[in-house]
Design a protein around this motif. Sequence first.
Motif, mmCIF file in Angstrom:
data_model
loop_
_atom_site.group_PDB
_atom_site.id
_atom_site.type_symbol
_atom_site.label_atom_id
_atom_site.label_comp_id
_atom_site.label_asym_id
_atom_site.label_seq_id
_atom_site.Cartn_x
_atom_site.Cartn_y
_atom_site.Cartn_z
ATOM 1 N N VAL A 110 0.851 -1.189 0.000
ATOM 2 C CA VAL A 110 0.000 0.000 0.000
ATOM 3 C C VAL A 110 0.886 1.238 0.000
ATOM 4 N N VAL A 111 0.579 2.176 -0.888
ATOM 5 C CA VAL A 111 1.307 3.441 -0.930
ATOM 6 C C VAL A 111 0.543 4.455 -0.085
ATOM 7 N N VAL A 112 1.157 4.936 0.978
ATOM 8 C CA VAL A 112 0.544 5.952 1.830
ATOM 9 C C VAL A 112 0.900 7.315 1.247
ATOM 10 N N PHE A 113 -0.130 8.065 0.856
ATOM 11 C CA PHE A 113 0.058 9.340 0.172
ATOM 12 C C PHE A 113 -0.261 10.498 1.108
ATOM 13 N N LEU A 114 0.698 11.399 1.271
ATOM 14 C CA LEU A 114 0.545 12.611 2.082
ATOM 15 C C LEU A 114 0.489 13.811 1.138
ATOM 16 N N HIS A 115 -0.620 14.529 1.152
ATOM 17 C CA HIS A 115 -0.815 15.628 0.210
ATOM 18 C C HIS A 115 0.060 16.826 0.542
ATOM 19 N N GLY A 116 0.217 17.696 -0.447
ATOM 20 C CA GLY A 116 0.923 18.955 -0.240
ATOM 21 C C GLY A 116 -0.022 20.041 0.246
ATOM 22 N N GLY A 117 0.513 21.274 0.297
ATOM 23 C CA GLY A 117 -0.299 22.404 0.749
ATOM 24 C C GLY A 117 0.347 23.216 1.842
ATOM 25 N N GLY A 118 1.655 23.044 2.030
ATOM 26 C CA GLY A 118 2.371 23.879 2.990
ATOM 27 C C GLY A 118 1.958 23.693 4.432
ATOM 28 N N PHE A 119 1.393 22.546 4.767
ATOM 29 C CA PHE A 119 0.907 22.229 6.113
ATOM 30 C C PHE A 119 -0.340 23.022 6.499
ATOM 31 N N VAL A 120 -0.832 23.882 5.600
ATOM 32 C CA VAL A 120 -1.961 24.753 5.948
ATOM 33 C C VAL A 120 -3.189 24.530 5.078
ATOM 34 N N SER A 121 -3.067 23.770 4.006
ATOM 35 C CA SER A 121 -4.200 23.574 3.106
ATOM 36 C C SER A 121 -4.118 22.195 2.468
ATOM 37 N N GLY A 122 -5.184 21.833 1.759
ATOM 38 C CA GLY A 122 -5.231 20.542 1.078
ATOM 39 C C GLY A 122 -5.994 19.506 1.879
ATOM 40 N N GLY A 123 -6.344 18.428 1.203
ATOM 41 C CA GLY A 123 -7.082 17.357 1.849
ATOM 42 C C GLY A 123 -7.386 16.237 0.881
ATOM 43 N N LEU A 124 -8.297 15.384 1.236
ATOM 44 C CA LEU A 124 -8.605 14.218 0.420
ATOM 45 C C LEU A 124 -9.179 14.618 -0.935
ATOM 46 N N ASP A 125 -10.052 15.604 -0.971
ATOM 47 C CA ASP A 125 -10.679 15.981 -2.233
ATOM 48 C C ASP A 125 -9.745 16.777 -3.134
ATOM 49 N N SER A 126 -8.957 17.678 -2.552
ATOM 50 C CA SER A 126 -8.073 18.522 -3.363
ATOM 51 C C SER A 126 -6.995 17.709 -4.065
ATOM 52 N N HIS A 127 -6.629 16.566 -3.483
ATOM 53 C CA HIS A 127 -5.558 15.745 -4.056
ATOM 54 C C HIS A 127 -6.057 14.363 -4.498
ATOM 55 N N ASP A 128 -7.346 14.305 -4.777
ATOM 56 C CA ASP A 128 -7.938 13.053 -5.251
ATOM 57 C C ASP A 128 -7.267 12.574 -6.537
ATOM 58 N N ALA A 129 -7.045 13.489 -7.482
ATOM 59 C CA ALA A 129 -6.433 13.099 -8.757
ATOM 60 C C ALA A 129 -5.012 12.587 -8.558
ATOM 61 N N HIS A 130 -4.265 13.199 -7.641
ATOM 62 C CA HIS A 130 -2.903 12.736 -7.356
ATOM 63 C C HIS A 130 -2.921 11.274 -6.906
ATOM 64 N N ALA A 131 -3.831 10.964 -5.969
ATOM 65 C CA ALA A 131 -3.910 9.604 -5.438
ATOM 66 C C ALA A 131 -4.308 8.616 -6.518
#
Length: 252
Positions: free
Chosen positions: A24-45
């Motif tokens: 399993v690849v555990v994916f941690l989104h970007g966003g400078g620690f202040v923004s981003g989430g599951l929906d914003s980085h759905d395409a990345h995943a």
Amino acid sequence: MRDLTVPGPGVPVRLYGGERDDCVVVFLHGGGFVSGGLDSHDAHARMLCRDTGRSVLAVDYRLAPAHRFPAAYDDALAAVRWAADELADRVAVAGPSAGANLALGAALALAGTTAAPVAQLLVNPLVHGDPSYPSRSELADAYGLTSERLEWCTEQYLADPALRDDVRFAPLLSPDLGALPPTVLVVAGRDPLRDEGRELGRRLRVAGVPVDLSEEPGMPHGFWRFAELSDAAGSAVARMGALLRSRIDAAP
């Protein structure tokens, strides 16, 4: 796709099913620690899932300034541990920018344990945050991320400037880099973080870690989000996904 919660800390996660169940690849989104989430980085995943052929667990870690350091780090660590315990015998970690920071931090913390990642993908990583790197001034006003924005995000995340040297925030400073797994490292040429990414590659090699370093000269910070709009960005993303897949395939 399933939305789940990591027991204990209660971290929301989203699991994307892959072709193979050996890692399993555990994916941690970007966003400078202040923004981003599951929906914003759905395409990345989804791209990671497609390109690696593995299931991907995206992590909705806590954000600053409401939750300052080490909240995001703690959530990332908990998610990787849980994935290793509950989802697969092997895990890998991946992320862009602040997500790469958290992925690398988790890999360092778990090195030598049964939850240690077998490979990692670090894209345009924030691994030091030192404004003295030449690219921080040369590309201070670069598209996608400015040095001013980077400093602001760092200040939101860290309650005390002394924490800039804490290896949980600045994993580049860790004396244990040699314990890390094979690494796919991607650096964008038009990114203020370019030089600390290059320095990470150098230090990993000195420490004996196998590194696939790709530099994308014309790319800005955050090019991953343009993968479906730009042929150049799409090709770069496909290459890094293929490299991660090969590292996972080769891992014991």
